[in-house]
Write a protein that holds these residues in place. Sequence first.
Motif, PDB file in Angstrom:
ATOM      1  N   VAL A   1       0.863  -1.190   0.000  1.00 43.16           N
ATOM      2  CA  VAL A   1       0.000   0.000   0.000  1.00 43.16           C
ATOM      3  C   VAL A   1       0.895   1.234   0.000  1.00 43.16           C
ATOM      4  CG1 VAL A   1      -1.848   1.222   1.189  1.00 43.16           C
ATOM      5  CG2 VAL A   1      -1.724  -1.269   1.324  1.00 43.16           C
ATOM      6  N   LEU A   2       0.765   2.078  -1.014  1.00 46.00           N
ATOM      7  CA  LEU A   2       1.664   3.224  -1.149  1.00 46.00           C
ATOM      8  C   LEU A   2       1.252   4.387  -0.258  1.00 46.00           C
ATOM      9  CD1 LEU A   2       2.250   3.193  -5.017  1.00 46.00           C
ATOM     10  CD2 LEU A   2       3.662   2.219  -3.208  1.00 46.00           C
ATOM     11  N   SER A   3       1.079   4.092   1.022  1.00 41.87           N
ATOM     12  CA  SER A   3       0.715   5.119   1.986  1.00 41.87           C
ATOM     13  C   SER A   3       1.164   4.682   3.370  1.00 41.87           C
ATOM     14  CB  SER A   3      -0.793   5.370   1.978  1.00 41.87           C
ATOM     15  OG  SER A   3      -1.181   6.132   3.110  1.00 41.87           O
ATOM     16  N   LEU A   4       2.011   5.467   3.990  1.00 46.84           N
ATOM     17  CA  LEU A   4       2.456   5.155   5.346  1.00 46.84           C
ATOM     18  C   LEU A   4       1.288   5.215   6.320  1.00 46.84           C
ATOM     19  CD1 LEU A   4       5.089   6.046   3.790  1.00 46.84           C
ATOM     20  CD2 LEU A   4       5.961   6.826   5.991  1.00 46.84           C
ATOM     21  N   VAL A   5       0.417   6.199   6.146  1.00 50.63           N
ATOM     22  CA  VAL A   5      -0.719   6.365   7.050  1.00 50.63           C
ATOM     23  C   VAL A   5      -1.666   5.173   6.952  1.00 50.63           C
ATOM     24  CG1 VAL A   5      -2.738   7.790   7.543  1.00 50.63           C
ATOM     25  CG2 VAL A   5      -0.547   8.882   7.029  1.00 50.63           C
ATOM     26  N   SER A   6      -1.898   4.689   5.735  1.00 45.68           N
ATOM     27  CA  SER A   6      -2.781   3.529   5.566  1.00 45.68           C
ATOM     28  C   SER A   6      -2.171   2.288   6.202  1.00 45.68           C
ATOM     29  CB  SER A   6      -3.041   3.280   4.076  1.00 45.68           C
ATOM     30  OG  SER A   6      -3.779   4.346   3.515  1.00 45.68           O
ATOM     31  N   CYS A   7      -0.862   2.112   6.051  1.00 46.53           N
ATOM     32  CA  CYS A   7      -0.202   0.972   6.693  1.00 46.53           C
ATOM     33  C   CYS A   7      -0.326   1.051   8.200  1.00 46.53           C
ATOM     34  CB  CYS A   7       1.261   0.900   6.271  1.00 46.53           C
ATOM     35  SG  CYS A   7       1.510   0.331   4.567  1.00 46.53           S
ATOM     36  N   LEU A   8      -0.205   2.243   8.761  1.00 46.94           N
ATOM     37  CA  LEU A   8      -0.383   2.407  10.202  1.00 46.94           C
ATOM     38  C   LEU A   8      -1.800   2.015  10.623  1.00 46.94           C
ATOM     39  CD1 LEU A   8       1.351   5.728  11.334  1.00 46.94           C
ATOM     40  CD2 LEU A   8       1.806   3.413  12.154  1.00 46.94           C
ATOM     41  N   ALA A   9      -2.784   2.442   9.843  1.00 43.99           N
ATOM     42  CA  ALA A   9      -4.170   2.120  10.181  1.00 43.99           C
ATOM     43  C   ALA A   9      -4.410   0.616  10.127  1.00 43.99           C
ATOM     44  CB  ALA A   9      -5.117   2.845   9.225  1.00 43.99           C
ATOM     45  N   LEU A  10      -3.834  -0.066   9.145  1.00 45.70           N
ATOM     46  CA  LEU A  10      -3.974  -1.519   9.055  1.00 45.70           C
ATOM     47  C   LEU A  10      -3.363  -2.205  10.264  1.00 45.70           C
ATOM     48  CD1 LEU A  10      -3.142  -2.029   5.269  1.00 45.70           C
ATOM     49  CD2 LEU A  10      -5.260  -2.743   6.392  1.00 45.70           C
ATOM     50  N   VAL A  11      -2.200  -1.741  10.653  1.00 38.56           N
ATOM     51  CA  VAL A  11      -1.509  -2.344  11.800  1.00 38.56           C
ATOM     52  C   VAL A  11      -2.302  -2.137  13.081  1.00 38.56           C
ATOM     53  CG1 VAL A  11       0.536  -2.078  13.249  1.00 38.56           C
ATOM     54  CG2 VAL A  11       0.783  -2.257  10.768  1.00 38.56           C
ATOM     55  N   ALA A  12      -2.870  -0.934  13.223  1.00 34.11           N
ATOM     56  CA  ALA A  12      -3.600  -0.629  14.456  1.00 34.11           C
ATOM     57  C   ALA A  12      -4.851  -1.482  14.612  1.00 34.11           C
ATOM     58  CB  ALA A  12      -3.979   0.856  14.475  1.00 34.11           C
ATOM     59  N   GLU A  13      -5.415  -1.962  13.489  1.00 35.42           N
ATOM     60  CA  GLU A  13      -6.683  -2.681  13.541  1.00 35.42           C
ATOM     61  C   GLU A  13      -6.564  -4.156  13.166  1.00 35.42           C
ATOM     62  OE1 GLU A  13      -9.346  -1.371  14.757  1.00 35.42           O
ATOM     63  OE2 GLU A  13      -8.491   0.651  14.957  1.00 35.42           O
ATOM     64  N   SER A  14      -5.342  -4.687  13.066  1.00 31.67           N
ATOM     65  CA  SER A  14      -5.182  -6.079  12.644  1.00 31.67           C
ATOM     66  C   SER A  14      -3.894  -6.650  13.249  1.00 31.67           C
ATOM     67  CB  SER A  14      -5.123  -6.164  11.112  1.00 31.67           C
ATOM     68  OG  SER A  14      -3.878  -5.665  10.637  1.00 31.67           O
ATOM     69  N   ASP A  15      -3.587  -7.877  12.824  1.00 28.15           N
ATOM     70  CA  ASP A  15      -2.349  -8.498  13.295  1.00 28.15           C
ATOM     71  C   ASP A  15      -1.216  -8.325  12.285  1.00 28.15           C
ATOM     72  OD1 ASP A  15      -3.226 -10.089  11.264  1.00 28.15           O
ATOM     73  OD2 ASP A  15      -3.108 -11.991  12.358  1.00 28.15           O
ATOM     74  N   MET A  16      -1.358  -7.366  11.357  1.00 29.75           N
ATOM     75  CA  MET A  16      -0.283  -7.102  10.409  1.00 29.75           C
ATOM     76  C   MET A  16       0.871  -6.360  11.081  1.00 29.75           C
ATOM     77  SD  MET A  16      -1.895  -6.105   6.736  1.00 29.75           S
ATOM     78  CE  MET A  16      -3.121  -7.121   5.924  1.00 29.75           C
ATOM     79  N   ILE A  17       2.027  -6.394  10.409  1.00 24.39           N
ATOM     80  CA  ILE A  17       3.205  -5.635  10.817  1.00 24.39           C
ATOM     81  C   ILE A  17       3.592  -4.766   9.637  1.00 24.39           C
ATOM     82  CG2 ILE A  17       5.559  -5.777  11.726  1.00 24.39           C
ATOM     83  CD1 ILE A  17       4.996  -8.695  12.461  1.00 24.39           C
ATOM     84  N   THR A  18       4.156  -3.605   9.892  1.00 23.74           N
ATOM     85  CA  THR A  18       4.632  -2.760   8.809  1.00 23.74           C
ATOM     86  C   THR A  18       6.053  -2.296   9.084  1.00 23.74           C
ATOM     87  OG1 THR A  18       4.088  -0.881   7.380  1.00 23.74           O
ATOM     88  CG2 THR A  18       3.792  -0.558   9.741  1.00 23.74           C
ATOM     89  N   LEU A  19       6.730  -1.852   8.039  1.00 23.25           N
ATOM     90  CA  LEU A  19       8.046  -1.229   8.144  1.00 23.25           C
ATOM     91  C   LEU A  19       7.915   0.235   7.762  1.00 23.25           C
ATOM     92  CD1 LEU A  19      10.476  -3.829   6.510  1.00 23.25           C
ATOM     93  CD2 LEU A  19      10.230  -3.300   8.926  1.00 23.25           C
ATOM     94  N   LEU A  20       8.397   1.124   8.624  1.00 19.47           N
ATOM     95  CA  LEU A  20       8.281   2.558   8.391  1.00 19.47           C
ATOM     96  C   LEU A  20       9.607   3.242   8.695  1.00 19.47           C
ATOM     97  CD1 LEU A  20       4.860   3.187  10.172  1.00 19.47           C
ATOM     98  CD2 LEU A  20       5.243   2.897   7.715  1.00 19.47           C
ATOM     99  N   PRO A  21       9.861   4.410   8.093  1.00 14.98           N
ATOM    100  CA  PRO A  21      11.047   5.179   8.480  1.00 14.98           C
ATOM    101  C   PRO A  21      11.020   5.480   9.970  1.00 14.98           C
ATOM    102  CG  PRO A  21      10.075   6.074   6.483  1.00 14.98           C
ATOM    103  CD  PRO A  21       9.097   5.062   7.005  1.00 14.98           C
ATOM    104  N   ALA A  22      12.179   5.375  10.605  1.00 18.95           N
ATOM    105  CA  ALA A  22      12.235   5.484  12.066  1.00 18.95           C
ATOM    106  C   ALA A  22      11.669   6.798  12.586  1.00 18.95           C
ATOM    107  CB  ALA A  22      13.679   5.309  12.529  1.00 18.95           C
ATOM    108  N   SER A  23      12.008   7.924  11.945  1.00 19.42           N
ATOM    109  CA  SER A  23      11.541   9.217  12.457  1.00 19.42           C
ATOM    110  C   SER A  23      10.025   9.308  12.383  1.00 19.42           C
ATOM    111  CB  SER A  23      12.178  10.361  11.659  1.00 19.42           C
ATOM    112  OG  SER A  23      11.853  10.247  10.274  1.00 19.42           O
ATOM    113  N   PHE A  24       9.430   8.843  11.288  1.00 16.41           N
ATOM    114  CA  PHE A  24       7.979   8.868  11.150  1.00 16.41           C
ATOM    115  C   PHE A  24       7.328   7.939  12.161  1.00 16.41           C
ATOM    116  CE2 PHE A  24       4.087   7.065   9.330  1.00 16.41           C
ATOM    117  CZ  PHE A  24       3.354   8.213   9.062  1.00 16.41           C
TER     118      PHE A  24
END
Length: 295
Positions: free
Chosen positions: A224-247
């Motif tokens: 998913v080409l959106s950091l915010v969308s990946c965060l939302a998926l992680v918050a509501e599921s058992d998925m894991i995401t990789l994000l830039p450390a500062s963000f």
Amino acid sequence: MNINLNRLSRFVAVYRHKSFSRAANELGMTHSALTKSVQMLEQELGAELFNRTTRNVVPTDAGNRLAQRAEELLALADQIGDEVLSGTRHLRLIVGPAVMEASLAPALTSFYKAYPDIRVTAETLPLDIAADRLRQREADMLLFHSTSVSAIPEQRLFHIHKIIDEAYVAVMRQDHPALQGTFGTDEMLQYKWAIPGYDRNYRSAIPSDIEEKYRRSGFPHYRVLSLVSCLALVAESDMITLLPASFAHREARALNLSVMPMPLSDGARYDVSAITLRNANPDPVVQALKNTFAM
């Protein structure tokens, strides 16, 4: 030599349409008035710009050369006109989607404190289109992930400077079962991942044996080409995401998510390059904006 900008813009319309009739309709001019305008431009330049037949309008070599610079001249004239009229400088940025979400806001906040009167436009476009805009001086600076920058054609035209280099981190819910085990590659690939990006250039930076292991596991489950969308998926599921450390440290913890060192050993990093025209005069304002990303 003086070049009339109105005539130049009419030449561009004919060049784009390869037709005087279609260009005249677009410009709201008569065919004869447009023809006369282009003929006057040819007289100014001392060169024929089109070979005309009853059916075709074919650019000459001189016409092709002019077309390569005409868009740049017109864009620069528009920019100067806007700045003269408003009395303020206008910086135009084109950035990659991840840069837009992860890095632009804090940089612009810092820049605004130092330069409150300068206007800024930031948009996201595919890199090839962005590079064309920069060549035509319709943008002042591009900001893209460095793995993508290697695909830019005619790199000799650009100055490319890495401005961000930081680690990716894993983000997951605080009750995620992965937090109870080990963080080896095989163990972590048992879970589903949502990754913002992971295109061909990104994969090419991963050692081939590890990238093969990723593909066999079906990694990533969501791209998913959106950091915010990946965060939302992680918050509501058992998925894991990789994000830039500062963000991640800025945003994920606000959602009560866990941030962990990157568990997958591919060595990929979030590194961003600023791209400007090589032959452009040094611009202290653009440099000041560039410096805000390193703070």
